[in-house]
Scaffold this active site. Structure first.
Site, PDB file in Angstrom:
ATOM      1  N   GLY A   1       0.825  -1.199   0.000  1.00 27.92           N
ATOM      2  CA  GLY A   1       0.000   0.000   0.000  1.00 27.92           C
ATOM      3  C   GLY A   1       0.860   1.249   0.000  1.00 27.92           C
ATOM      4  O   GLY A   1       2.004   1.234  -0.455  1.00 27.92           O
ATOM      5  N   SER A   2       0.336   2.309   0.547  1.00 30.89           N
ATOM      6  CA  SER A   2       1.023   3.595   0.544  1.00 30.89           C
ATOM      7  C   SER A   2       2.135   3.619   1.591  1.00 30.89           C
ATOM      8  O   SER A   2       2.171   2.795   2.516  1.00 30.89           O
ATOM      9  CB  SER A   2       0.034   4.725   0.844  1.00 30.89           C
ATOM     10  OG  SER A   2      -0.438   4.624   2.186  1.00 30.89           O
TER      11      SER A   2
ATOM     12  N   GLY B   1       2.340   2.025   5.314  1.00 28.41           N
ATOM     13  CA  GLY B   1       3.469   1.193   5.684  1.00 28.41           C
ATOM     14  C   GLY B   1       4.117   1.620   6.979  1.00 28.41           C
ATOM     15  O   GLY B   1       4.545   0.778   7.786  1.00 28.41           O
TER      16      GLY B   1
ATOM     17  N   GLU C   1       5.619  -3.574   0.957  1.00 29.49           N
ATOM     18  CA  GLU C   1       5.811  -3.137  -0.430  1.00 29.49           C
ATOM     19  C   GLU C   1       4.975  -1.879  -0.596  1.00 29.49           C
ATOM     20  O   GLU C   1       3.738  -1.948  -0.620  1.00 29.49           O
ATOM     21  CB  GLU C   1       5.371  -4.221  -1.418  1.00 29.49           C
ATOM     22  CG  GLU C   1       5.667  -3.832  -2.857  1.00 29.49           C
ATOM     23  CD  GLU C   1       5.100  -4.829  -3.858  1.00 29.49           C
ATOM     24  OE1 GLU C   1       5.353  -4.625  -5.063  1.00 29.49           O
ATOM     25  OE2 GLU C   1       4.408  -5.763  -3.466  1.00 29.49           O
TER      26      GLU C   1
ATOM     27  N   CYS D   1       2.824   1.059  -7.952  1.00 30.34           N
ATOM     28  CA  CYS D   1       3.991   1.613  -7.253  1.00 30.34           C
ATOM     29  C   CYS D   1       5.186   1.641  -8.191  1.00 30.34           C
ATOM     30  O   CYS D   1       6.172   2.337  -7.937  1.00 30.34           O
ATOM     31  CB  CYS D   1       4.306   0.809  -5.995  1.00 30.34           C
ATOM     32  SG  CYS D   1       4.643  -0.930  -6.293  1.00 30.34           S
TER      33      CYS D   1
END
Length: 314
Positions: free
Chosen positions: A140-141, A145, A162, A196
């Site tokens: 995610g963002s 994270g 990630e 991403c």
């Protein structure tokens, strides 16, 4: 999630390939055997499962990211609790409906692969805080994270994160222009810029800047935007209206901070486009110091930036 058919089928193939890879990996969990100074003894390493693994996935790769985590966890003897993005819950349900019968046909017990759907603030937080889950893998963002990493670390758990990116391509004067344009186009517009790994910044040498910008603009003009399952469509919708709104805010900030919109960026309307989730991919000319350029906008928004020396580009 609005992917084109080619991208969607490619992602499903990733899940298949990961299963094939894991079959081989399952026979490669080696451990060392060492001599002991004590007569009649030996020392050896043996792998043991961690236990239930929590997997939190984002909407943009609702099949592949789960597979990368869950299938490796299975061959290591771990059970899996999957919390998919609420924006892609139906994909997760479909995957489980494919896989659960396979487990049953092979006389495996219930509870090996588990699915729980709900908001990040409710279900996600419960998984992250639960001391019974020794490892959390979350995609995610960066903001998410940081929260997940800190919470899991506070209970001495392990986290695999990630997170987002703000990826750049440096286009040197000697670059093959056609190859550069095709690479940038796929990197910036694939998955409607919602990866991403999406290309967000093109750092181009001043001598070739005009040619590259013109070639990219021409290529963007030829893109076909529409229903992602139709043949020949290059880009479908963004995931939801909130993503469109974020893109429009970023475009406004580009102009307010001194950048220039070269093409695209508008919200499309009429017929299929009346959902409010279809946009024209945008190219903006910007200075690298603009605050908006340093942020990841999860949408097809590409910045063109000039450089003169390679050190400056880096």
């Amino acid at each position: 999630v609005g992917k084109t058919r080619a991208e969607a089928e490619g992602e499903v193939q990733e899940m298949i390939d990961m299963a094939d890879f894991a079959v081989g990996l399952s026979r490669m969990l080696y451990g060392a055997t060492m001599p002991s100074e004590r007569p009649g003894h030996r020392i050896y390493e043996q792998w043991h499962p961690l236990g239930p693994i929590g997997v939190i996935t984002a909407f943009n790769f609702p099949v592949a990211v789960w597979a990368w985590n869950a299938i490796i966890a299975l061959v290591a003897g771990d059970t899996v609790i999957w919390k998919p993005s609420s924006k892609a819950a139906l994909t997760a349900v479909a995957v489980m409906k494919l896989i659960w019968p396979v487990l049953k046909d092979n006389d495996l017990p219930d509870g090996i692969l588990n699915l729980v759907v709900g908001s990040g603030s409710w279900i996600g937080a419960a998984l992250v805080q639960d001391r019974r889950i020794p490892l959390i893998s979350a995609t995610g963002s960066v903001r998410m994270g940081r929260q997940v990493g800190a919470t899991v670390a506070s209970r001495l758990g392990r986290a695999l994160l990630e997170l987002g990116g703000n990826n750049a391509v440096i286009v040197a004067p000697s670059a093959d222009l056609d190859l550069a344009v095709r690479a940038i186009l796929f990197g910036a517009v694939g998955t409607a810029g919602q990866r991403c790994t999406s290309i967000r910044r093109v750092i181009a040498h001043a001598d070739g800047f005009a040619r590259l910008g013109a070639a990219l603009g021409e290529s963007y003009g030829r893109l076909r935007i529409g229903h992602p399952l139709e043949e020949g469509v290059h880009m479908g919708p963004l995931i939801d209206a909130a993503a469109v709104a974020d893109m429009q805010i970023a475009i406004q900030q580009v102009e307010e901070q001194g950048g220039r919109i070269r093409c695209g960026g508008q919200v499309l309307s009429g017929g299929l486009f009346d959902t409010g989730t279809y946009v024209a991919p945008c190219i903006a000319e910007a200075d690298p110091g603009l605050p908006v350029v340093r942020e990841e906008t999860f949408a097809p928004l590409l910045y063109l930036i000039r450089y003169r020396t390679f050190e400056e580009a880096l």
